[in-house]
Enzyme design. Sequence first.
Site, PDB file in Angstrom:
ATOM      1  N   GLU A  95       0.851  -1.193   0.000  1.00  0.00           N
ATOM      2  CA  GLU A  95       0.000   0.000   0.000  1.00  0.00           C
ATOM      3  C   GLU A  95       0.886   1.242   0.000  1.00  0.00           C
ATOM      4  O   GLU A  95       2.029   1.204   0.475  1.00  0.00           O
ATOM      5  CB  GLU A  95      -0.910  -0.063   1.256  1.00  0.00           C
ATOM      6  N   ASP A  96       0.353   2.356  -0.512  1.00  0.00           N
ATOM      7  CA  ASP A  96       1.149   3.593  -0.500  1.00  0.00           C
ATOM      8  C   ASP A  96       1.120   4.267   0.865  1.00  0.00           C
ATOM      9  O   ASP A  96       2.152   4.636   1.407  1.00  0.00           O
ATOM     10  CB  ASP A  96       0.678   4.560  -1.601  1.00  0.00           C
ATOM     11  N   ASP A  99      -3.737   6.107   6.169  1.00  0.00           N
ATOM     12  CA  ASP A  99      -4.139   7.411   6.701  1.00  0.00           C
ATOM     13  C   ASP A  99      -5.144   7.144   7.827  1.00  0.00           C
ATOM     14  O   ASP A  99      -4.756   6.862   8.958  1.00  0.00           O
ATOM     15  CB  ASP A  99      -4.711   8.221   5.531  1.00  0.00           C
ATOM     16  N   PHE A 148      -0.654  16.346   3.501  1.00  0.00           N
ATOM     17  CA  PHE A 148      -1.076  15.633   2.303  1.00  0.00           C
ATOM     18  C   PHE A 148       0.121  15.495   1.373  1.00  0.00           C
ATOM     19  O   PHE A 148       0.683  16.487   0.916  1.00  0.00           O
ATOM     20  CB  PHE A 148      -2.232  16.345   1.605  1.00  0.00           C
ATOM     21  N   ARG A 161       1.841  11.790  -9.685  1.00  0.00           N
ATOM     22  CA  ARG A 161       2.292  10.422  -9.370  1.00  0.00           C
ATOM     23  C   ARG A 161       3.708  10.169  -9.878  1.00  0.00           C
ATOM     24  O   ARG A 161       4.409   9.297  -9.380  1.00  0.00           O
ATOM     25  CB  ARG A 161       1.357   9.386 -10.008  1.00  0.00           C
TER      26      ARG A 161
HETATM   27  P1  IMP Z   1      -7.320   5.623   4.495  1.00  0.00           P
HETATM   28  O1  IMP Z   1      -8.462   4.736   4.205  1.00  0.00           O
HETATM   29  O2  IMP Z   1      -7.779   6.931   5.119  1.00  0.00           O
HETATM   30  O3  IMP Z   1      -6.215   4.995   5.299  1.00  0.00           O
HETATM   31  O4  IMP Z   1      -6.737   6.088   3.114  1.00  0.00           O
HETATM   32  C1  IMP Z   1      -5.852   5.372   2.388  1.00  0.00           C
HETATM   33  C2  IMP Z   1      -5.802   5.888   0.966  1.00  0.00           C
HETATM   34  O5  IMP Z   1      -6.033   7.307   0.892  1.00  0.00           O
HETATM   35  C3  IMP Z   1      -4.401   5.711   0.397  1.00  0.00           C
HETATM   36  O6  IMP Z   1      -4.277   4.473  -0.230  1.00  0.00           O
HETATM   37  C4  IMP Z   1      -4.274   6.865  -0.566  1.00  0.00           C
HETATM   38  O7  IMP Z   1      -4.775   6.493  -1.822  1.00  0.00           O
HETATM   39  C5  IMP Z   1      -5.161   7.951   0.002  1.00  0.00           C
HETATM   40  N1  IMP Z   1      -4.381   8.950   0.764  1.00  0.00           N
HETATM   41  C6  IMP Z   1      -4.402   9.139   2.102  1.00  0.00           C
HETATM   42  N2  IMP Z   1      -3.562  10.130   2.469  1.00  0.00           N
HETATM   43  C7  IMP Z   1      -2.999  10.563   1.318  1.00  0.00           C
HETATM   44  C8  IMP Z   1      -1.990  11.564   1.027  1.00  0.00           C
HETATM   45  O8  IMP Z   1      -1.448  12.274   1.893  1.00  0.00           O
HETATM   46  N3  IMP Z   1      -1.668  11.701  -0.295  1.00  0.00           N
HETATM   47  C9  IMP Z   1      -2.228  10.963  -1.276  1.00  0.00           C
HETATM   48  N4  IMP Z   1      -3.140  10.017  -1.046  1.00  0.00           N
HETATM   49  C10 IMP Z   1      -3.517   9.818   0.237  1.00  0.00           C
END
Ligand code: IMP
Length: 174
Positions: A95-96, A99, A148, A161
């Site tokens: 995963e990237d 959050d 972000f 990207r």
């Molecule tokens: P979560 O469900 O809130 O943990 O979000 C995860 C997904 O949100 C990641 O796989 C990203 O695609 C996107 N995301 C969350 N924070 C960022 C950020 O700072 N930059 C870009 N994408 C983000």
Amino acid sequence: MPSIESLISAESIQARVAELGRQISADYAGEEITVVPVLKGSFVFAADLVRHIDVPLAIDFLGLRSYEGTESSGVVQITSDLTKSIEGKHIVVVEDIVDTGLTMQYLMQNLSTRKPASVKLCSLLHKPSRTTVEIDIDYLGFTIEDVFVIGYGLDYDQHYRNLPFLGVLTPGVS
Ligand code: IMP
């Protein structure tokens, strides 16, 4: 015009990704794994990571959508599913960023119903101050503040990207 401030350099990312690859290789010595990069954000990370893993591996991609712009929509959608069964396989999800953790909570739960031998999570980034659910990140690149980030596969509205480093987008003053 927004400006981009560098947060983690390309060199630091490459060094950490190599370490993660070595750690995964050591942990799975003698096994075969299936790497599951979560699209789209992890495609750059996953491409670099697998080149530092020296156990036999297969790759199967999984597309998820949970964000619109900079905010979680709160609903996780599988936009493109795995092409093969993962029953009995050792899975490493790539995963990237974790959050809020909602996306990975959904995915790890979903994958566990498919009877894999094991599922581990490798995330490039984690924003612990934003995480609202308990997520075990087995392999973590970097912990970051609540900013972000873009670049190295991560986007803002599908842009940036292609940056080789991780940066923070600051809205321009007009
Ligand atoms: P979560 O469900 O809130 O943990 O979000 C995860 C997904 O949100 C990641 O796989 C990203 O695609 C996107 N995301 C969350 N924070 C960022 C950020 O700072 N930059 C870009 N994408 C983000």
